[in-house]
Motif scaffolding. Structure first.
Motif, PDB file in Angstrom:
ATOM      1  N   HIS A 169       0.833  -1.207   0.000  1.00 19.19           N
ATOM      2  CA  HIS A 169       0.000   0.000   0.000  1.00 19.19           C
ATOM      3  C   HIS A 169       0.863   1.251   0.000  1.00 19.19           C
ATOM      4  O   HIS A 169       0.599   2.206  -0.744  1.00 19.19           O
ATOM      5  N   ARG A 170       1.898   1.274   0.827  1.00 19.45           N
ATOM      6  CA  ARG A 170       2.761   2.441   0.924  1.00 19.45           C
ATOM      7  C   ARG A 170       3.458   2.734  -0.411  1.00 19.45           C
ATOM      8  O   ARG A 170       3.660   3.896  -0.784  1.00 19.45           O
ATOM      9  N   GLU A 171       3.811   1.669  -1.136  1.00 20.78           N
ATOM     10  CA  GLU A 171       4.495   1.830  -2.420  1.00 20.78           C
ATOM     11  C   GLU A 171       3.545   2.119  -3.578  1.00 20.78           C
ATOM     12  O   GLU A 171       3.986   2.308  -4.715  1.00 20.78           O
ATOM     13  N   GLY A 172       2.252   2.155  -3.308  1.00 20.60           N
ATOM     14  CA  GLY A 172       1.287   2.472  -4.344  1.00 20.60           C
ATOM     15  C   GLY A 172       1.001   1.346  -5.312  1.00 20.60           C
ATOM     16  O   GLY A 172       0.423   1.571  -6.376  1.00 20.60           O
ATOM     17  N   LEU A 173       1.351   0.120  -4.934  1.00 21.18           N
ATOM     18  CA  LEU A 173       1.099  -1.024  -5.818  1.00 21.18           C
ATOM     19  C   LEU A 173      -0.310  -1.588  -5.638  1.00 21.18           C
ATOM     20  O   LEU A 173      -0.853  -2.210  -6.557  1.00 21.18           O
ATOM     21  N   VAL A 174      -0.887  -1.387  -4.451  1.00 22.40           N
ATOM     22  CA  VAL A 174      -2.249  -1.841  -4.162  1.00 22.40           C
ATOM     23  C   VAL A 174      -2.971  -0.724  -3.411  1.00 22.40           C
ATOM     24  O   VAL A 174      -2.435  -0.177  -2.444  1.00 22.40           O
ATOM     25  N   ARG A 175      -4.187  -0.420  -3.868  1.00 18.92           N
ATOM     26  CA  ARG A 175      -4.941   0.661  -3.240  1.00 18.92           C
ATOM     27  C   ARG A 175      -5.716   0.211  -2.001  1.00 18.92           C
ATOM     28  O   ARG A 175      -5.774   0.928  -1.008  1.00 18.92           O
ATOM     29  N   SER A 176      -6.344  -0.963  -2.079  1.00 20.18           N
ATOM     30  CA  SER A 176      -7.190  -1.429  -0.980  1.00 20.18           C
ATOM     31  C   SER A 176      -7.045  -2.936  -0.828  1.00 20.18           C
ATOM     32  O   SER A 176      -6.616  -3.628  -1.764  1.00 20.18           O
ATOM     33  N   PHE A 177      -7.456  -3.427   0.344  1.00 22.16           N
ATOM     34  CA  PHE A 177      -7.311  -4.851   0.644  1.00 22.16           C
ATOM     35  C   PHE A 177      -8.614  -5.427   1.175  1.00 22.16           C
ATOM     36  O   PHE A 177      -9.449  -4.733   1.753  1.00 22.16           O
ATOM     37  N   GLY A 178      -8.747  -6.729   0.973  1.00 27.20           N
ATOM     38  CA  GLY A 178      -9.877  -7.459   1.521  1.00 27.20           C
ATOM     39  C   GLY A 178      -9.490  -8.909   1.676  1.00 27.20           C
ATOM     40  O   GLY A 178      -8.317  -9.293   1.551  1.00 27.20           O
ATOM     41  N   VAL A 179     -10.495  -9.739   1.927  1.00 24.40           N
ATOM     42  CA  VAL A 179     -10.264 -11.162   2.128  1.00 24.40           C
ATOM     43  C   VAL A 179     -11.316 -11.933   1.336  1.00 24.40           C
ATOM     44  O   VAL A 179     -12.258 -11.365   0.794  1.00 24.40           O
ATOM     45  N   SER A 180     -11.143 -13.235   1.291  1.00 24.69           N
ATOM     46  CA  SER A 180     -12.110 -14.112   0.650  1.00 24.69           C
ATOM     47  C   SER A 180     -12.198 -15.399   1.455  1.00 24.69           C
ATOM     48  O   SER A 180     -11.179 -15.897   1.940  1.00 24.69           O
ATOM     49  N   ASN A 181     -13.421 -15.901   1.626  1.00 23.42           N
ATOM     50  CA  ASN A 181     -13.634 -17.165   2.332  1.00 23.42           C
ATOM     51  C   ASN A 181     -13.136 -17.131   3.775  1.00 23.42           C
ATOM     52  O   ASN A 181     -12.586 -18.112   4.273  1.00 23.42           O
TER      53      ASN A 181
END
Length: 317
Positions: free
Chosen positions: A146-158
């Motif tokens: 996130h800090r490096e700007g590679l992913v904007r948001s996070f979640g989970v599955s199952n």
């Protein structure tokens, strides 16, 4: 950029069917053309969020989607890209397994970015729980991505409520989505909450209390398998499924829409504001879901229960 898929999209297009076979053979031009047709049908239907996973077709689903983006300048800023990591497929020498080690998460994200031909993933979901994972290692990896700007948001599955809370306690960024199998066929998600104090309670696999936790903490519920693999729209196998299919047709006619839309509306009518993920690769079936993306769920209280009880095949307790 469109509204974040974890928090705002009404319907997502699931890309698992893109990329050709699940075998080792490479994808070809026909597979790219098929992916382009599916993406076009989704966009025509008002769907701008696209759900991937690094394992879909052994990475070929992401790769053909990247080819579609390369063919269509200006498309990337108009859509939301979501992908998942954490499952490793068996390769003949090692069995399939889950892998949420921090370095593995980073490596999988970098590989997905390359295949998707983009410099950022809008939403990254952890695909399944890894019982050997160190939650602090996971949190460190997500924080740096996130800090490096590679992913904007996070979640989970199952994942269930305690697992989500355990991870969130170590993260500064909020988890925005939880993707679970939910449909009129896979009904444990709703039945877990009504079978309390009955002999049937606990027989299903859905983690009781997860819906409530996600609603209380602003975590958007996404439903994979939302069309129930066609069990109510052409692949009926039981009397209950046949009766449900006939009911869907009647309701669709009365509301000037399609049975697929009514099937998705049943999910979306729940106060948790569930966002269905539709996984068909057929453009005609994608377009049959158009009203789910563009219209508010048009089901009365009584119609919602009628569908549920008909699909159950037995009365409520």
């Amino acid at each position: 950029m469109t509204t974040n898929a974890g928090t705002g999209e009404r319907v997502l297009y699931g890309c698992m069917g893109l990329g050709g076979s699940w075998g080792p053979e490479p994808y070809g031009t026909a597979d790219i053309d098929a992916a382009e047709a599916a993406v076009s049908a989704a966009l025509d239907s008002g769907i701008t969020a696209f759900d991937h996973a690094d394992i879909y077709r052994h990475g070929k689903a992401e790769a053909v989607f990247g080819e579609v983006l390369a063919r269509t300048p200006g498309l990337r800023p108009r859509i939301t890209l979501q992908t998942k990591c954490g499952i490793r497929l068996g390769d003949g020498t090692l069995p399939g397994m889950y892998d949420l080690r921090g370095p593995s998460i980073r490596r999988r994200v970098e590989e997905s970015l390359t295949r998707l031909r983009t410099d950022v993933i809008d939403v990254l979901l952890l695909h399944r729980p890894d019982p050997l994972a160190d939650v602090d290692s996971i949190a460190s990896a997500l924080t740096s991505l996130h800090r490096e700007g590679l992913v904007r948001s996070f979640g989970v599955s199952n994942m269930g409520a305690p697992q989500i809370a355990h991870l969130q306690a170590r993260l500064d960024v909020p988890l925005v989505a939880n993707q679970l199998e939910m449909s009129l066929y896979s009904r444990d998600w709703v039945e877990a909450g009504v079978l309390v104090n009955t002999p049937e309670f606990g027989r299903g696999g859905f983690p009781f209390g997860t819906l409530e936790h996600c609603r209380d903490h602003g975590i958007r519920l996404q439903a994979w398998g939302a069309l129930a693999q066609g069990r109510f729209t052409g692949r009926q196998q039981t009397p209950a499924e046949q009766a449900t299919a006939e009911l869907l047709v009647r309701l669709a006619r009365s509301k000037d829409t399609t049975p697929e839309t009514v099937l998705l509306w049943w999910l979306m009518r729940h106060p948790a504001a569930i966002a269905p993920v539709i996984g068909t690769a057929r453009p005609d079936r994608i377009r049959a879901c158009r009203d789910a993306a563009l219209r508010e769920p048009d089901l009365t209280h009584e119609e919602w229960y009628q569908l549920w009880i008909t699909a159950r095949g037995v009365p409520l307790p």
